[in-house]
Structure formats: structure tokens, C-alpha cells
Motif scaffolding. Sequence first.
Motif, PDB file in Angstrom:
ATOM      1  N   ALA A   1      -3.010  -4.781   3.464  1.00 21.38           N
ATOM      2  CA  ALA A   1      -2.332  -3.373   2.913  1.00 21.38           C
ATOM      3  C   ALA A   1      -2.685  -3.460   1.452  1.00 21.38           C
ATOM      4  CB  ALA A   1      -0.666  -3.761   3.078  1.00 21.38           C
ATOM      5  N   ARG A   2      -2.742  -2.336   0.859  1.00 22.84           N
ATOM      6  CA  ARG A   2      -3.002  -2.129  -0.624  1.00 22.84           C
ATOM      7  C   ARG A   2      -1.748  -2.540  -1.622  1.00 22.84           C
ATOM      8  NH1 ARG A   2      -5.393   2.897  -2.580  1.00 22.84           N
ATOM      9  NH2 ARG A   2      -5.514   1.953  -4.585  1.00 22.84           N
ATOM     10  N   SER A   3      -0.572  -1.910  -0.897  1.00 28.44           N
ATOM     11  CA  SER A   3       0.752  -1.917  -1.826  1.00 28.44           C
ATOM     12  C   SER A   3       1.304  -3.347  -1.765  1.00 28.44           C
ATOM     13  CB  SER A   3       1.881  -1.271  -0.927  1.00 28.44           C
ATOM     14  OG  SER A   3       2.967  -1.380  -1.576  1.00 28.44           O
ATOM     15  N   PRO A   4       1.423  -3.815  -3.188  1.00 27.14           N
ATOM     16  CA  PRO A   4       1.726  -5.266  -3.228  1.00 27.14           C
ATOM     17  C   PRO A   4       3.103  -5.634  -2.395  1.00 27.14           C
ATOM     18  CG  PRO A   4       1.248  -4.246  -5.383  1.00 27.14           C
ATOM     19  CD  PRO A   4       1.131  -3.374  -4.303  1.00 27.14           C
ATOM     20  N   SER A   5       3.990  -4.714  -2.382  1.00 26.56           N
ATOM     21  CA  SER A   5       5.421  -4.737  -1.527  1.00 26.56           C
ATOM     22  C   SER A   5       4.978  -5.232  -0.261  1.00 26.56           C
ATOM     23  CB  SER A   5       6.264  -3.589  -1.320  1.00 26.56           C
ATOM     24  OG  SER A   5       5.493  -2.253  -1.111  1.00 26.56           O
ATOM     25  N   PHE A   6       3.940  -4.852   0.434  1.00 26.15           N
ATOM     26  CA  PHE A   6       3.488  -5.358   1.826  1.00 26.15           C
ATOM     27  C   PHE A   6       2.607  -6.480   1.627  1.00 26.15           C
ATOM     28  CE2 PHE A   6       4.100  -0.726   2.613  1.00 26.15           C
ATOM     29  CZ  PHE A   6       5.403  -0.833   3.424  1.00 26.15           C
ATOM     30  N   HIS A   7       1.635  -6.336   0.896  1.00 24.07           N
ATOM     31  CA  HIS A   7       0.527  -7.455   0.599  1.00 24.07           C
ATOM     32  C   HIS A   7       1.081  -8.701   0.575  1.00 24.07           C
ATOM     33  CE1 HIS A   7      -3.811  -8.377  -0.030  1.00 24.07           C
ATOM     34  NE2 HIS A   7      -3.161  -9.404  -1.103  1.00 24.07           N
ATOM     35  N   GLU A   8       2.156  -8.780  -0.369  1.00 23.31           N
ATOM     36  CA  GLU A   8       2.491 -10.065  -0.686  1.00 23.31           C
ATOM     37  C   GLU A   8       3.581 -10.717   0.169  1.00 23.31           C
ATOM     38  OE1 GLU A   8       4.159  -9.567  -4.724  1.00 23.31           O
ATOM     39  OE2 GLU A   8       2.132  -9.084  -5.748  1.00 23.31           O
ATOM     40  N   PHE A   9       3.819  -9.904   1.152  1.00 23.39           N
ATOM     41  CA  PHE A   9       4.576 -10.623   2.282  1.00 23.39           C
ATOM     42  C   PHE A   9       3.748 -11.505   3.341  1.00 23.39           C
ATOM     43  CE2 PHE A   9       8.449  -7.538   2.689  1.00 23.39           C
ATOM     44  CZ  PHE A   9       8.871  -7.747   1.602  1.00 23.39           C
ATOM     45  N   ALA A  10       2.339 -11.135   3.163  1.00 23.14           N
ATOM     46  CA  ALA A  10       1.729 -11.838   4.407  1.00 23.14           C
ATOM     47  C   ALA A  10       1.575 -13.089   4.126  1.00 23.14           C
ATOM     48  CB  ALA A  10       0.060 -11.342   4.027  1.00 23.14           C
ATOM     49  N   ILE A  11       1.131 -13.917   3.446  1.00 26.76           N
ATOM     50  CA  ILE A  11       0.962 -15.452   3.143  1.00 26.76           C
ATOM     51  C   ILE A  11       2.555 -16.145   3.280  1.00 26.76           C
ATOM     52  CG2 ILE A  11       0.080 -17.354   1.817  1.00 26.76           C
ATOM     53  CD1 ILE A  11      -1.886 -15.647   1.239  1.00 26.76           C
TER      54      ILE A  11
ATOM     55  N   ALA B   1       1.467   5.377   3.299  1.00 24.80           N
ATOM     56  CA  ALA B   1       0.958   6.017   4.373  1.00 24.80           C
ATOM     57  C   ALA B   1      -0.343   5.287   4.906  1.00 24.80           C
ATOM     58  CB  ALA B   1       0.799   7.612   3.843  1.00 24.80           C
ATOM     59  N   ARG B   2      -1.261   5.138   3.701  1.00 29.44           N
ATOM     60  CA  ARG B   2      -2.523   4.518   4.110  1.00 29.44           C
ATOM     61  C   ARG B   2      -2.455   3.130   4.638  1.00 29.44           C
ATOM     62  NH1 ARG B   2      -4.765  -0.712   2.688  1.00 29.44           N
ATOM     63  NH2 ARG B   2      -7.018  -0.511   3.002  1.00 29.44           N
ATOM     64  N   ASP B   3      -1.392   2.291   4.067  1.00 20.10           N
ATOM     65  CA  ASP B   3      -1.290   0.894   4.662  1.00 20.10           C
ATOM     66  C   ASP B   3      -0.807   1.076   6.156  1.00 20.10           C
ATOM     67  OD1 ASP B   3      -1.960  -0.120   2.403  1.00 20.10           O
ATOM     68  OD2 ASP B   3       0.073  -0.456   1.564  1.00 20.10           O
ATOM     69  N   THR B   4       0.064   2.142   6.524  1.00 21.23           N
ATOM     70  CA  THR B   4       0.497   2.407   7.911  1.00 21.23           C
ATOM     71  C   THR B   4      -0.570   2.604   8.846  1.00 21.23           C
ATOM     72  OG1 THR B   4       2.699   3.127   6.962  1.00 21.23           O
ATOM     73  CG2 THR B   4       2.153   3.636   9.218  1.00 21.23           C
ATOM     74  N   ARG B   5      -1.695   3.266   8.330  1.00 24.51           N
ATOM     75  CA  ARG B   5      -2.737   3.594   9.192  1.00 24.51           C
ATOM     76  C   ARG B   5      -3.573   2.531   9.270  1.00 24.51           C
ATOM     77  NH1 ARG B   5      -2.691   8.092   5.610  1.00 24.51           N
ATOM     78  NH2 ARG B   5      -4.647   7.175   4.374  1.00 24.51           N
ATOM     79  N   VAL B   6      -3.380   1.572   8.353  1.00 24.99           N
ATOM     80  CA  VAL B   6      -4.787   0.331   8.527  1.00 24.99           C
ATOM     81  C   VAL B   6      -3.871  -0.699   9.315  1.00 24.99           C
ATOM     82  CG1 VAL B   6      -5.883  -1.328   7.132  1.00 24.99           C
ATOM     83  CG2 VAL B   6      -5.862   1.068   6.520  1.00 24.99           C
ATOM     84  N   VAL B   7      -2.740  -1.159   8.833  1.00 17.99           N
ATOM     85  CA  VAL B   7      -2.014  -2.233   9.458  1.00 17.99           C
ATOM     86  C   VAL B   7      -1.664  -2.249  10.577  1.00 17.99           C
ATOM     87  CG1 VAL B   7      -0.012  -3.661   9.019  1.00 17.99           C
ATOM     88  CG2 VAL B   7      -1.410  -2.883   7.068  1.00 17.99           C
TER      89      VAL B   7
END
Length: 712
Positions: A320-330, A540-546
Motif C-alpha cells: 500500500a502507498r498510504s501510510p495508514s495501511f502500509h504502517e500496519f503491515a509489520i 482506491a489504488r491500494d484497494t486495487r493492489v492489496v
Amino acid sequence: MLRSEPNVKTWSRTWRAAILVAWILAAALLAAIFPAASKEEVNRATLVPDSAPSQVAAARVREAFPASSGTPAILVFADPSGISSADWSSIRQAVRELRAHPVTAQTEVPPLDALPPAAAAGFASSDGKVVSVPVLLRADASQDQLNQAVAEIDQVLRRTAGAQALERAPGDPGLHVYVTGPAGIAVDATHLFQHADLALLIATTLLVLALMMVLYRSPILALVPLVSVGIAYTVVSSLLGAWARYGGLTFDAQTVSILTVLLFGAGTDYCLFFIARYRQELRRHARPSDALRAGYKSTAAAILMSGLTVSVSLLSLLAARSPSFHEFAIPFSLGVFVMALVAITFVPALIGSLGRAAFWPRIPRYEPDSPEAEQPGRISRWLGRTAVRRRTPVAVLGSLALAACCLALPHVRTTYDLLSSFPSDMPSREGYAVLAAHESPGALAPVDVLVEGGNAEAAIRSIQSLASVQKVQLVASRHDAHEALLQVELRANPYSEAAMGALPSIERAAVTGASAGGHAARVYVAGETAAQADTRSITARDTRVVVPMVLAAIGLLLLVYLRSVVAPLYLLATIVLSYGAAMGLGWLAVREVLHQPAMQGTIPLYAFVFLVALGEDYNIFVMSRIWEVWRRGQARSAVERGVADTASVITSAGLILAGTFAMLASLPIQVLLQFGVVTAIGVLLDTFVVRPWLVPAITALLGDAARWPRRT
């Protein structure tokens, strides 16, 4: 997968003691050496990546006009009976002190204290009841610096206007003072998350303890998940704190809040899966150590596979590009994986050390000859029998029921309105309400428009002609560089969908006006509204990718674990259908029960990742039992027994997991409240529709084809 036959010495008394001591020492040492995750939170003022158009524009504005760019904290002075001379004296004194002794990251305050009364009146509303003064803070200020700046402003206001001015209830007579604007809102939001952590931890702990007592009626057993989660949480928190301090990992208070709930929910589930099987084995084995080995053999692989599935799914958020999603991952993937390791090592060691006494006062006895020893409960057997014998109607009706819930999906309304996600009594939101009522809603966060080249005056006239614009003013200009900075005050709430929708027309009008007469012009649009618009497009972009990444990752893991091509396909299909139903029902709950007009725009992707991962969690447990029994019999008998054996424990686990996520609904933060509601609904659908009915019925319908190409 784990070895099918444990070593003879596995789970001996010495082995159990070594595991318990190792985990306790590891948790204690990590906590002593490294900071807790909550101490290393990075709560930034914006969650938009630097490459987003609004951030590129903001950087260009800072470069061109460093003194006129920044994050404003707007001081709102209001008096229902009109701003009196005494009020004006307090206002001038506050501004004088801020100019003489700037707060952290302060760059500019208008010289209201030095202006004659006629000029100072320009800062007041037309009805004379409100005065607003912007305090500009550095655009690159961190969230900690914003927190410090607003705290210092608060002290200045208390000294000059009096503490009562900041504490009066709306409608009370006298002077009211608020700190709002982008800086005030960001600081209040951070405080909400930080103050919610402890309350959430306590509430979740009490809920898990209460549910465990109700389900198992054993005070000793009820503490096992809490101790296990406590060990895992301490280890994960310390590892994240160390990674953040020394390795550059970033996460915010919202991440820590959801991580707490995730560990409690997943950890309690893993404990229940092992405890339930151990209790069954205690009735079949005279020695608890033998029961422990048998229970471990049949559950450890499924628990580890479940943890791996959830971890890999959450790790997909790195795309994800959005930090609000990206930073959840690890943080989330690490948390779940450590919790799974605790569940297959610390939990068996702890339970094995307690023996039969863990279940006091309802201690399972050794009853190898009892017809009940090998049999699940009556309701569990009925579920398995019905799912198999009525497989066609169950599969059809279950699918139709979930599909019916999905009918609400086209009607889901999403919003990226930051203000609407916070409590109405939050000081910065109260200040905005006062500002909007007496001035213009757009005064809270004007849109910055940087014009390079061309005719700035013509650009102002062109923008002012738009129906969505309240007013436009020239803030600064550089004639030598042919650059001008405009501020556009909208008629709408700058965080609303209407405001975001107005941005393209503002940019077009600026380009058209500035380029009139054949002049070449370039326009940059920055500010809070532009950042919100970027958040919407990046989500919207993150949803299409993730989404496809999560499905592909889970599908691949299921393919490896089940050694079947067919089973992963319908397992994924059922869980996606369940997600759609959860979103549909969640939207109805948000609109009809919570009476909120829209769902926060990040909820659909948040909910998808969690519900798909956690839903497959339960599918793995029921399918692993079906596969295990299938080796010794036919497809339909294996499905019937697999459902019966897992029904009770998965129902208990689902109730606890749903309950822990529902605890998020107790927080005064709309995005967490809505996420908690949708996720809890999804977990309940998986627990009571997908796992006991839909998946078993489809498996029974397919028969041997469900395991294709596996033959053994």
C-alpha cells in the motif's frame, strides 16, 4: 507442517519448565532493554506520502514562500453577546505574548495587537461575536512538535484569557476560546488515540476474562489466555519499540490500539483451539502428559498455519502507498506470528504443567470406556449431521443469505471527512463549529494555490467566479520569479466530499485565468483539502493492489497446506462472500443504528484484510480436522465428524474474537468504532454461517473432488 510424531521426551516436565522460563525471561529482558511500542509512536500531522500531488505542491509552496506556508493553529475567540472591550484586551494580550515569545515551531502571527481598532476589526466576524487569529506553525513540524506548540498556546491563553474561557460549556455567557484549524485537530486526534489505549486494554482484558469464565467456568483456565497474550504482547511491543528506535520502523497510536485487540482476539482463539482438544484427550488418556502430546499433535500444525496465513495476509499491506495501511503491515504480521509461536510452545507448556487442575472445578476424568469420551456434544453432532445430510439446501440457502446481505453494498456511502470521525465535544471540533456558524466553513483550512508564471490577478478573478468559493486572497508574491501564493476559502467544510470535488474546478480556473493573454502558467494546489483528496485516490489504488495480493497469498498457503486445488477456491469464495455480507450489514448498522451518514473511506480495505485473514483462520481449523478424519473414512462422514469436533471451540473462539473487536466500538473515534462494528459482524457471520454450514455443505457436495488432486 510440523512433524506428525513428536519425540518421546517432548513435553516432559523438564521440557515444559524450560519453555516457560525461556519465554518469561525473554519477555522480561526485552521489556527491560528496549522501549515499549507506545513510547515510539510517530503520530504525524498527515498520512499522505511525500510523492502525492498535494505534498509535492506543499513542498513547492514551502520552497517559494517559506514565511507564508505552514500548518495553522486557529485561535477562535467567541462571545455570545458580542466581543467586548475586555475581550479585545485579552485577545491583544494573547497575540502580544505569542509574538514576543513564539511557541514551538511558530513562524508567524498577525500583528493584531499593534493594529488600530478599525484594522483589527477585520479579524472579527460580521456579527461581531467571533474573532479568529491564525498562528502559523512550520510546515515540516512533526506531530510531537505540534503537540508541544498547542500545549504552549493553551498556557498562553490560560494566562491571558483565563482558564474559564477554555472550559466554558457551549452556550454559557462570557468569552469562549478554542484552538482549532489543522494543527488543533491533529493534536486533539492524537490525544484521543493515546488516551484510549489504556482503557481499551483494560476493557478487552475484562471481556476476555468474563467470556472465558462463562464458556469454561474455570477461574484457572480463564487466566491462561491472558497470561499468554501478556507474554506475546510484551515481546511484540519491545521488538517493535526496538525496531522503531534503531531500525526506522514507523507506526502510530491507532496501530497500537488495533494491535492490542488483534493479539487478544487471535491469542485467545489459539489458546481455545489447543485447550479444547487437550480436554478431549484427557478423557482418553490416563496421564496428562500423554493427553498433551496427543492434543499437540492434532492442533499445533493448524495453529501455526493459521498464524502464518494471517501474518502473510497482513504483510501484503506493505504494497500500500498510504501510510495508514502500509504502517500496519509489520506490527500486525509480527504480532500475530509471535502470538502463534506462543500458542504452540508457551500455552502447551503452561497447560501441561497445570494438568487436569487447569479445568477446576469441572475436571475432565479419564473415561476411556465411556461412550461420551469420543463424542462431541449433542448440538455439535446435530450441526455436522445437518450440514451433510441437507447439504444442497444448506449450501444454497447459506449462499443466498450472504448474497442478500451484499445487496446493501451499492448503497454504502464513504467519506474522508476528518472532522466527522471525531467526537462533537472535541475542543477543536467545537471551535470549528463556532467558526463555521459565524464566518465561513472554509475558513478552517483554506486551499493554497501556487501560481507560477502568468497573471495572478486574473487567476484570482477566475477562481472567485466559482460558486464553491467564498473568497480568494493574495497571500504573497515574488515578482522577480513570477510566483504568487493564493488562499482560497471554500463555502463548504474543507474536509468534506463537496470540498474535494471543488478542487479540479479551482485548479482549472487558476490555470485558465493565469494563462489569459497567452501567458504560460503552472498551478500547484496544496492544503488539507488537497491532502484529503489524495488520501481518497491513494486508498482506491491500494484497494486495487492489496486485495488480489491478499487473496493470492492466502490461496497459495491453503494450496500448500491442504494439498488441494479445489478446496482453496471455494474457501476463498465463501470468505469473500462473507466479507461482502459483513460490509452490507455493517453499513446498515452505521446508518440505522449509529445514525452516521457515511462510513470512513479506509474501512472497506481495513475490514477486507482482517476479515479474509481471520475468516480463513477458522476455515483452516475446521478443514484440518475434516482432512484428518478423511484419511480414515469417506468424505461425508469426515465432514460430519470434522464439523462436530470443531463446532463448540470455534463458536467460543468466534464469540471472543467478535467481542474483542467490538470493544473498539467503545472508543470515541469514528473510524475505530466503525471498523470494530464491521469486523465483529464479519467474525460472527464466519462463526455462525460460513464455518458450521456453508463450507461443510460445499465440501460434502463436492465429495472427493474437494481434495483433488490429493488422493490420501
